[in-house]
Design an enzyme around this catalytic site. Structure first.
Site, PDB file in Angstrom:
ATOM      1  CB  CYS A 221      -0.871  -0.155   1.187  1.00 22.45           C
ATOM      2  SG  CYS A 221      -1.840   1.338   1.240  1.00 22.45           S
TER       3      CYS A 221
ATOM      4  CG  HIS B 194      -0.744   7.618   9.115  1.00 26.21           C
ATOM      5  ND1 HIS B 194      -1.623   6.775   9.186  1.00 26.21           N
ATOM      6  CD2 HIS B 194      -0.354   7.886   7.616  1.00 26.21           C
ATOM      7  CE1 HIS B 194      -1.863   6.431   7.426  1.00 26.21           C
ATOM      8  NE2 HIS B 194      -1.000   6.980   6.912  1.00 26.21           N
TER       9      HIS B 194
END
Length: 733
Positions: free
Chosen positions: A4, A649
């Site tokens: 990813c 994040h």
């Protein structure tokens, strides 16, 4: 293989789910993970040779060349998390990679957006999971733009610096003395500009058809930018490069489908395909496409010559439109050379119109990134700062990355701003005595009517910036997104033509991909060893994956030891002063950064609340900066992982050291998770831009694996206080 482009969570969760499903089905599987910390548990040649099939659950482009001759099933990484059993069952019927027509058809995407595709090596389309997919053409264009940006920035800044420090105005233009040090710097910058067009073309082609398309794409781009090859005074510029890039990519994809004898197959990708494609594309551009470009250049010049006696406002607007259209292409060059040619005859007003329009594009796009920063990736914002600098020195190419990435929004905005600047300059009779543009020529005394000249530039810049952001906003509302990130991180591997890729991963901005979490790559389902959840070298059989070294078993081993480390905190209670014994995840998460009940009820509010909590550690120097970075990540795609988990994040200099926070939302917060669940377990992960080492990434990869365990999640939800939460999380330390 699992992978990813943003973070670690999806990669390792998919790896863990695949391993668990393989154990339950009695299938031996080894999972390679690819992410920010690099490839782990790499599939060896023996692994690939013995595999019955390869599952690629990835939202980024991965090199599939080592899987030629194997059955390859390609899906989005979300499929690996949600339907691992189905993938294992389907891989036996997947197309054989690299054989005849198996890789030709574009991927068909299902309603939920993931899919199995084909391309430079893939399969036939099969619906899957995820969100709305970006097209292969879009991904290819973004790949080319991302590789082009460094050449634009380096070339433009070197030219700007050399002009600023070593140049002076002359009747022939803004010049640097021959033989001087700054002339050498200027020439180096020119090389960067010369290369940026073929780089754009080459990497568009490479993204579509892999390495065999790189040479024809680059040479085609060079031809497009070299007007002398087709009798034009100006090349086709970046627009021509986009054309040659796609032509090269799809031409090579077509040639690769041609059946050839087995003895000729080894030389096809390194000799036959590049030579045939390069020759065909080059000749086609010179003799078919190039002639109309030369015709346009010639007739536009004649048309402009006939307008010199008309309204100065109208002429200025037209010249501004042309200057802003293709930034170095035939239309731009026609307007510029028309204005420059009239200087010698004593008519300096036409060049004044051009000079006012020339800097508007880079200045406007740079300003747009400052006005609405949340619409742009970190890489784009950095490019915007460079564009502002280039605009001051009249280097319009600084806006090319923006125009190439969002042509439908940026080019009209550029043209409108250029027309405003040109029209105002024409209205006021601004004069320019040298064939150059931008504020620098006024600073050096080559412009007549300086105040209005600056006013025209300012007006055009504002119009460009505001129009750009408005058009982007309209597009976003129309597609149901909150923002877009058009310039992704540079892809190290090609975009396989036809591969359906999850929307969250397509705009893989360089900021977040490097910023945080690492993600896995293709998983090879084979008769062999079963790894320990994707960690290097581990193997297991049956339904229960063996914990990764350092991850700990459920309630014993590493987990028990970690629990002992937090016993003192448990006795002291939630309000105890944090100390070494209350730190888990290598000290990145402490009692200060745990909240058992989140007050926020929306995603934005939750991020702000958690950022404020992280600030209590003293490691956050700019709370708003951290919030903006986290919002920017969310704009690239949700950080909701499903199963009631979210991991917002960011990588930002608003923090001085890695810090992790955890909070529970008993009622759940809507996070846009792929499975539709609200987030109840929320981890916020932040690292500084210059974070050294990969320890925090490895710790976080273990966290994402652990979160696939329903019993572990249940204990996190049930923990009554901060000390209990820390004790549960300490199992991962």
């Amino acid at each position: 293989m699992t992978a990813c482009p943003t973070g670690i969570a999806h990669t390792y969760m998919a790896a863990e789910k695949l391993v668990q499903a393989a154990g339950a089905l009695g299938v031996d599987m080894k999972v390679e993970t690819q992410g920010s910390i690099g490839a782990e548990n790499i599939l060896s040649d023996n692994d690939v040779r013995e595999a019955d099939g390869i599952i690629v659950a990835a939202d980024k482009d991965v090199d599939l060349s080592r899987f030629i001759g194997k059955r390859v099933l390609k899906v989005g990484v979300a499929e690996g998390i949600r339907h691992p059993e189905q993938l294992i069952e389907r891989v036996g019927g997947a197309p054989i990679h690299g054989v005849e027509g198996a890789d030709s058809a574009p991927a068909a995407t299902g309603a939920s957006g993931a899919g199995v595709g084909s391309g430079a090596g893939g399969g036939s389309g099969v619906g899957g999971s995820g969100g709305r997919e970006r097209s292969v053409a879009y991904k290819a264009l973004m790949n080319g733009v991302s590789y082009m940006i460094p050449f634009v920035v380096v070339g433009g800044l070197l030219i700007a610096v050399s002009l600023a420090l070593g140049g002076h105005a002359t009747p022939e233009g803004y010049a640097i003395p021959e033989g001087s040090f700054w002339e050498s710097v200027f020439k180096i910058g020119e090389i960067g500009f010369q290369l940026m067009v073929p780089i754009l073309s080459g990497y568009i082609a490479y993204a579509i058809a892999d390495r065999p398309a790189l040479v024809p794409g680059m040479i085609g781009g060079w031809i497009a930018n070299t007007g002398a090859l087709y009798d034009s005074e100006a090349g086709a510029g970046f627009i021509g490069a986009i054309v040659t890039g796609f032509l090269a990519g799809y031409l090579v994809s077509w040639i690769k489908k041609v059946e050839v004898p087995r003895f000729a197959q080894p030389i096809m990708p390194i000799i036959v395909i590049p030579i045939v494609a390069t020759s065909a594309l080059g000749l086609f551009f010179i003799y078919v496409i190039g002639k109309p470009i030369a015709w346009v250049f010639e007739h536009l010049t004649s048309w402009l010559s006939g307008m010199t006696g008309t309204s100065a406002v109208l002429l200025g607007a037209i010249l501004g439109l042309m200057i802003a259209f293709d930034m170095g292409g035939p239309v731009n060059k026609t307007a510029f050379l028309f204005g420059a040619g009239l200087i010698a005859s004593g008519n300096q007003t036409v060049m004044g119109m051009c000079a006012a329009a020339i800097p508007v594009m880079p200045l406007g796009q740079g300003l747009a990134t400052l006005i609405r920063r949340r619409l742009y990736s970190e890489q784009e914002r950095e490019t915007g700062m460079a564009a502002l600098f280039m605009g001051f020195f009249g280097i319009s190419e600084g806006a090319i990355p923006f125009a190439a990435a969002r042509p439908a929004q940026v080019i009209p905005a550029n043209m409108l701003g250029g027309a405003v600047a040109g029209a105002l300059a024409g209205l006021a009779g601004v004069k320019d005595a040298v064939p150059h543009g931008g504020p620098i020529v006024a600073v050096l005394g080559a412009v007549g009517g300086v105040p209005v000249f600056f006013l025209a530039i300012l007006a055009g810049t504002l119009v460009t910036a505001l129009t750009t952001n408005a058009l982007i906003g309209v597009k976003e509302r129309g597609t149901g997104r909150t923002s877009i990130v058009p310039v992704p991180a540079q892809a190290g591997a090609p975009v396989d033509a036809g591969v359906a890729v999850h929307a969250r991963g397509v705009e893989e901005a360089a900021l977040v991909e490097r910023a945080t979490l690492a993600e896995p790559a293709p998983a090879g389902a084979r008769k062999g060893e079963v790894p320990d959840g994707g960690a290097p070298g581990g193997a297991t059989r049956g339904g229960d994956a063996v914990p990764v070294a350092g991850e700990g078993s459920e309630g014993q081993g590493a987990g028990a030891g970690a629990g002992a480390r937090t016993e003192a905190l448990a006795e002291a209670g939630p309000g105890a002063e944090p100390g070494p014994e209350s730190e888990v995840l290598s000290g990145h998460l402490t009692a200060r950064t745990v909240k058992v009940r989140l007050e926020a009820t929306s995603k934005d509010a939750a991020i702000r609340e958690m950022a404020a909590m992280l600030a209590t550690t003293g490691k956050v120097t700019d709370v708003e900066g951290l919030v903006r970075a986290a919002f920017a990540r969310e704009q690239q795609g949700t950080t909701g992982l499903g199963e009631e988990i979210a991991v917002p994040h960011a990588k930002t200099d608003a923090v001085t050291a890695p810090v992790v926070g955890f909070a529970r939302a008993p009622e759940g917060v809507e996070w846009g998770s792929p499975d539709g669940t609200k987030a109840r377990l929320i981890f916020m992960i932040t690292v500084p831009e210059a974070a050294a080492g990969d320890e925090h990434l490895r710790i976080l990869s273990l966290l994402s694996r652990k979160l696939t365990n329903a019993e572990f999640r249940g204990r996190l939800l049930a923990a009554p206080d901060e000390a209990s939460v820390l004790r549960v999380l300490a199992e991962i330390a």
